[in-house]
Design an enzyme around this catalytic site. Structure first.
Site, PDB file in Angstrom:
ATOM      1  N   HIS A  45       0.769  -1.136   0.096  1.00 19.28           N
ATOM      2  CA  HIS A  45      -0.268  -0.019  -0.085  1.00 19.28           C
ATOM      3  C   HIS A  45       0.946   1.127   0.018  1.00 19.28           C
ATOM      4  O   HIS A  45       2.079   1.135  -0.102  1.00 19.28           O
ATOM      5  CB  HIS A  45      -0.945   0.060   1.178  1.00 19.28           C
ATOM      6  CG  HIS A  45      -0.401  -0.101   2.488  1.00 19.28           C
ATOM      7  ND1 HIS A  45       0.396   0.820   2.974  1.00 19.28           N
ATOM      8  CD2 HIS A  45      -0.565  -1.235   3.615  1.00 19.28           C
ATOM      9  CE1 HIS A  45       0.843   0.315   4.227  1.00 19.28           C
ATOM     10  NE2 HIS A  45       0.127  -0.926   4.743  1.00 19.28           N
ATOM     11  N   HIS A  48       3.874   1.564   2.555  1.00 19.99           N
ATOM     12  CA  HIS A  48       5.048   0.937   2.069  1.00 19.99           C
ATOM     13  C   HIS A  48       5.506   1.498   0.849  1.00 19.99           C
ATOM     14  O   HIS A  48       7.078   1.762   0.905  1.00 19.99           O
ATOM     15  CB  HIS A  48       4.569  -0.448   1.487  1.00 19.99           C
ATOM     16  CG  HIS A  48       3.910  -1.502   2.432  1.00 19.99           C
ATOM     17  ND1 HIS A  48       2.896  -1.993   2.248  1.00 19.99           N
ATOM     18  CD2 HIS A  48       4.457  -2.000   3.923  1.00 19.99           C
ATOM     19  CE1 HIS A  48       2.418  -2.960   3.264  1.00 19.99           C
ATOM     20  NE2 HIS A  48       3.687  -2.716   4.220  1.00 19.99           N
ATOM     21  N   CYS A 154      -0.210 -11.038  20.318  1.00 21.33           N
ATOM     22  CA  CYS A 154      -1.174 -10.483  19.074  1.00 21.33           C
ATOM     23  C   CYS A 154      -0.515 -10.688  17.826  1.00 21.33           C
ATOM     24  O   CYS A 154       0.520 -10.454  17.430  1.00 21.33           O
ATOM     25  CB  CYS A 154      -1.396  -8.852  19.219  1.00 21.33           C
ATOM     26  SG  CYS A 154      -1.979  -8.266  17.630  1.00 21.33           S
ATOM     27  N   CYS A 157       0.203  -7.874  15.296  1.00 18.16           N
ATOM     28  CA  CYS A 157       1.602  -7.257  15.778  1.00 18.16           C
ATOM     29  C   CYS A 157       2.701  -8.369  15.572  1.00 18.16           C
ATOM     30  O   CYS A 157       3.877  -8.020  15.456  1.00 18.16           O
ATOM     31  CB  CYS A 157       1.656  -6.675  17.179  1.00 18.16           C
ATOM     32  SG  CYS A 157       0.411  -5.410  17.549  1.00 18.16           S
ATOM     33  N   CYS A 171      -5.999  -6.173  21.558  1.00 21.68           N
ATOM     34  CA  CYS A 171      -4.720  -5.285  21.046  1.00 21.68           C
ATOM     35  C   CYS A 171      -5.471  -3.978  20.589  1.00 21.68           C
ATOM     36  O   CYS A 171      -6.200  -3.822  19.886  1.00 21.68           O
ATOM     37  CB  CYS A 171      -4.064  -6.114  20.009  1.00 21.68           C
ATOM     38  SG  CYS A 171      -3.121  -4.835  18.976  1.00 21.68           S
ATOM     39  N   HIS A 174      -4.764  -3.678  16.678  1.00 21.95           N
ATOM     40  CA  HIS A 174      -5.456  -4.501  15.631  1.00 21.95           C
ATOM     41  C   HIS A 174      -6.820  -4.744  16.127  1.00 21.95           C
ATOM     42  O   HIS A 174      -7.702  -5.127  15.247  1.00 21.95           O
ATOM     43  CB  HIS A 174      -4.752  -5.789  15.383  1.00 21.95           C
ATOM     44  CG  HIS A 174      -3.369  -5.312  14.852  1.00 21.95           C
ATOM     45  ND1 HIS A 174      -2.122  -5.042  15.406  1.00 21.95           N
ATOM     46  CD2 HIS A 174      -3.023  -5.230  13.518  1.00 21.95           C
ATOM     47  CE1 HIS A 174      -1.134  -4.986  14.555  1.00 21.95           C
ATOM     48  NE2 HIS A 174      -1.599  -5.117  13.256  1.00 21.95           N
ATOM     49  N   LYS A 323      -6.934   5.873   9.207  1.00 21.95           N
ATOM     50  CA  LYS A 323      -5.713   4.776   9.381  1.00 21.95           C
ATOM     51  C   LYS A 323      -5.897   3.850   8.456  1.00 21.95           C
ATOM     52  O   LYS A 323      -6.976   3.301   7.963  1.00 21.95           O
ATOM     53  CB  LYS A 323      -5.552   4.047  10.482  1.00 21.95           C
ATOM     54  CG  LYS A 323      -4.354   3.404  11.025  1.00 21.95           C
ATOM     55  CD  LYS A 323      -4.787   2.969  12.520  1.00 21.95           C
ATOM     56  CE  LYS A 323      -4.111   1.732  12.319  1.00 21.95           C
ATOM     57  NZ  LYS A 323      -3.735   0.868  13.305  1.00 21.95           N
ATOM     58  N   LYS A 326      -7.353  -3.143   6.316  1.00 16.27           N
ATOM     59  CA  LYS A 326      -8.115  -3.754   5.497  1.00 16.27           C
ATOM     60  C   LYS A 326      -9.485  -3.859   5.736  1.00 16.27           C
ATOM     61  O   LYS A 326     -10.334  -3.791   4.708  1.00 16.27           O
ATOM     62  CB  LYS A 326      -7.258  -5.204   5.758  1.00 16.27           C
ATOM     63  CG  LYS A 326      -6.305  -5.816   4.461  1.00 16.27           C
ATOM     64  CD  LYS A 326      -6.747  -7.276   4.589  1.00 16.27           C
ATOM     65  CE  LYS A 326      -5.554  -8.206   4.774  1.00 16.27           C
ATOM     66  NZ  LYS A 326      -5.398  -9.408   4.909  1.00 16.27           N
TER      67      LYS A 326
HETATM   68  O1  ME8 Z   1       6.475  -4.445  10.077  1.00 22.81           O
HETATM   69  N1  ME8 Z   1       2.351   4.356   6.407  1.00 22.81           N
HETATM   70  O2  ME8 Z   1       6.082  -5.224   8.294  1.00 22.81           O
HETATM   71  P1  ME8 Z   1       4.743  -4.299   7.736  1.00 22.81           P
HETATM   72  C1  ME8 Z   1       3.625   4.326   6.662  1.00 22.81           C
HETATM   73  N2  ME8 Z   1       7.493  -7.226   8.481  1.00 22.81           N
HETATM   74  N3  ME8 Z   1       4.320   3.372   6.661  1.00 22.81           N
HETATM   75  C2  ME8 Z   1       3.655   2.005   6.964  1.00 22.81           C
HETATM   76  C3  ME8 Z   1       2.435   2.007   7.145  1.00 22.81           C
HETATM   77  C4  ME8 Z   1       1.645   3.375   6.765  1.00 22.81           C
HETATM   78  N4  ME8 Z   1       0.188   3.484   6.674  1.00 22.81           N
HETATM   79  N5  ME8 Z   1       2.121   0.945   7.514  1.00 22.81           N
HETATM   80  C5  ME8 Z   1       3.274   0.209   7.535  1.00 22.81           C
HETATM   81  C6  ME8 Z   1       6.758  -5.234   9.282  1.00 22.81           C
HETATM   82  N6  ME8 Z   1       4.238   0.928   7.490  1.00 22.81           N
HETATM   83  C7  ME8 Z   1       7.618  -6.425   9.477  1.00 22.81           C
HETATM   84  C8  ME8 Z   1       9.078  -5.529   9.418  1.00 22.81           C
HETATM   85  S1  ME8 Z   1      11.654  -5.566   9.499  1.00 22.81           S
HETATM   86  C9  ME8 Z   1      12.990  -6.667  10.027  1.00 22.81           C
HETATM   87  C10 ME8 Z   1      10.161  -6.306   9.396  1.00 22.81           C
HETATM   88  C11 ME8 Z   1       5.577   0.582   7.284  1.00 22.81           C
HETATM   89  O3  ME8 Z   1       4.442  -4.875   6.347  1.00 22.81           O
HETATM   90  C12 ME8 Z   1       5.983   0.095   8.855  1.00 22.81           C
HETATM   91  O4  ME8 Z   1       5.992   0.892   9.551  1.00 22.81           O
HETATM   92  O5  ME8 Z   1       3.700  -4.284   8.767  1.00 22.81           O
HETATM   93  C13 ME8 Z   1       7.134  -0.688   8.323  1.00 22.81           C
HETATM   94  O6  ME8 Z   1       8.422   0.154   8.386  1.00 22.81           O
HETATM   95  C14 ME8 Z   1       6.813  -1.148   6.787  1.00 22.81           C
HETATM   96  O7  ME8 Z   1       5.670  -0.488   6.359  1.00 22.81           O
HETATM   97  C15 ME8 Z   1       6.510  -2.569   6.797  1.00 22.81           C
HETATM   98  O8  ME8 Z   1       5.556  -2.912   7.604  1.00 22.81           O
END
Ligand code: ME8
Length: 521
Positions: A45, A48, A154, A157, A171, A174, A323, A326
């Protein structure tokens, strides 16, 4: 005679450019930068996308400074969350993550991210053996032991929660029930390293930016104490993950496995690893700062490895004030955005509109405004007007030489830009570039260039020289952020490539084949 002069001119510049570039390359520094690896439980999204383009802008900035850069990204493919998502989709976990990981690779491509490595944690050749090796090293150091654990987990998380993170048995992030867990796990002796890690962060040996995130992280040390952390779960409760070496009953905790991607992604234990280690910058989101500033440095201390130099923590993107979730169905697909607005427009929007160091908002209305305002009417219009006027009067600018485009009147702006990039205020850096865009458009207006270019060619020649130098500076400064556009801006004044080295060049105005930012359909 003119032909001979031109050959000399071109040769002179080519030689000078080559000489400066070689001097620049001689002492190249290495720069290893990582993104977090997103969970392969759902497609990418805009949040990311934000992290990807931030890391890419920093990687390109350091390449521009002459460093040798390795940008690592990838996907996090283990854990309960993935098992659940795969079951819902009636796929095996491996089939499921293969498809989602491919989507992330597609998003990186669409956004023009210049990554050098893409690590998948289900990679049996590159990742899993490295993780096994690290586990055994940690165990060999006496930092792993087995014990009973009681906690509240959770799946959203992928973490055991603290009391403050639970409300009414759910949580708080979530909003799903937490699982009461009583099981036998391996523990990592975080308690042995906690004080050292805290000091290293406080003293900026590991610089956590922005400052308010550093404060939050330091508070965690006193709030959470220095307890050892559970680093495995019984295989029957997780199912999908990396088995603990010599103990098939346990699967490594997904976070341990995931954090080690930063080692496996550059071939832990090899010369390649030695070349790149440690990370110069790690870009992560605010929700995962805790893992990256507590257990991650502690494991590195146990392994005797150098620590990351900087951890840059971005905020979260909301969509139209809400926020991303899904269940709300408000996720925005970055690949679709790129199809509609173009790669650079999406990169520009994310890097300019969302403050790097704080939360921000995505909305289609704002994206539209930025597109038509900053991009079409600002930069696009500038390039179009300057080249159209110049090409209609080629004699006026014949033989103009641009020099020191980042110096003199532009020097203060360039240092403000550089400070902003290094302080992880990418949005501010872009705002400085737009000062130059606005100033240049104003210069055309104030000098009435469309008249002076006919009536007062000497004055118009001066204006065109300034415009060419401004455009060149804009092209260089934009390169990390919007590389394709930067190339077009540089091309519009006859400059081959972006570089911070002050390379003089003969100005040659050229009209871009197509408008930089076409009308939206
Ligand atoms: O946390 N706005 O994966 P993830 C900006 N697998 N950044 C966002 C966001 C948003 N709305 N939502 C998520 C994980 N992110 C783990 C990481 S690293 C060894 C393992 C950012 O898919 C989030 O803060 O939940 C994180 O930096 C990245 O996307 C991946 O989140």
């Amino acid at each position: 005679m003119v032909g001979v002069r031109r050959v000399f001119f071109v040769f002179h510049f080519a030689f000078k450019t080559f000489y400066i570039m070689m001097a620049h390359m001689a002492d190249r520094k290495k720069f290893y930068i990582t993104t977090s690896i997103p969970y392969a439980n759902a497609v990418p999204h805009v949040g990311h996308a934000l992290e990807f383009v931030q890391a890419d802008a920093l990687a390109r900035y350091h390449r521009l400074l002459g460093s040798e850069v390795f940008l690592l990204t990838g996907t996090d493919e283990h854990g309960k969350k993935i098992t659940e998502a795969a079951a819902e989709a009636h796929k095996t976990p491996q089939q499921f993550v293969d498809a989602v990981s491919a989507k992330f690779a597609e998003a990186l491509e669409a956004l023009g991210v210049s990554h050098d490595g893409f690590i998948r944690t289900s990679d049996e050749k590159k990742h899993v053996p490295a993780v096994h090796k690290v586990w055994q090293l940690l165990k060999g150091n006496g930092d792993m032991y087995k014990d009973k654990y009681r906690g509240r987990y959770c799946v959203g998380c992928e973490a055991f929660l603290r009391e403050a993170e639970i409300r009414d048995g759910k949580c708080i992030i979530h909003e799903r029930p937490v699982q009461d867990v009583y099981e036998e796990n391996y523990f990592f002796r975080f308690s042995k390293y906690a004080k050292d890690v805290e000091r290293l962060i406080r003293d900026d040996v590991i610089a956590v930016l922005p400052e308010h995130r550093k404060k939050e992280v330091l508070n965690l040390f006193s709030e959470e104490g220095t307890k050892d952390v559970s680093v495995s779960r019984p295989a029957e409760n997780v199912g999908w993950g990396v088995a603990v070496p010599n103990d098939n009953t346990q699967i490594m905790y997904v976070w341990v496995d995931a954090l080690l991607n930063y080692l496996s992604g550059i071939d832990f234990g090899t010369d390649n690893f030695k070349k790149w280690w440690p990370p110069d910058v790690q870009v992560i989101g605010k929700d995962i700062a805790r893992f990256h500033t507590m257990i991650w440095p502690a494991m590195l201390l146990s392994l005797g490895l150098d620590l990351p130099k900087k951890i840059l923590v971005h905020g979260h993107v909301n969509v139209e004030g809400k926020k991303i979730s899904k269940s709300l169905g408000n996720t925005v697909d970055p690949i679709e955005l790129v199809h509609k607005y173009g790669k650079d427009a999406v990169r520009y929007f994310l890097l300019r509109e969302i403050p790097s160091d704080n939360d921000g908002d995505f909305s289609f209305a704002r994206l539209h405004e930025r597109y038509t305002g900053d991009l079409q009417n600002g930069l696009g219009n500038l390039v179009s007007r300057a080249t159209t006027l110049a090409l209609a009067h080629p004699k006026v600018w014949e033989g103009i030489e641009a020099e020191d485009v980042l110096a003199k009147s532009r020097a203060a702006l360039v240092s403000a830009y550089r400070r902003a990039v290094e302080q992880f205020k990418l949005h501010e850096a872009l705002s400085f570039v737009w000062k130059l865009v606005d100033e240049s458009n104003k210069l055309i207006e104030d000098t009435k260039l469309w008249d002076t270019i006919r009536a007062d060619t000497a004055r118009a020649r001066g204006t065109l020289k300034t415009l060419a130098e401004n455009l060149c500076a804009i092209g260089i400064l934009l390169f990390p952020f919007v590389p394709d556009t930067a190339g077009k801006v540089l091309g519009a004044v006859g400059k081959q490539e972006a570089s911070f080295a002050s390379v003089p060049f003969p100005v040659r105005f050229q009209k871009p084949e197509r408008p930089l930012f076409p009308k939206l359909s």
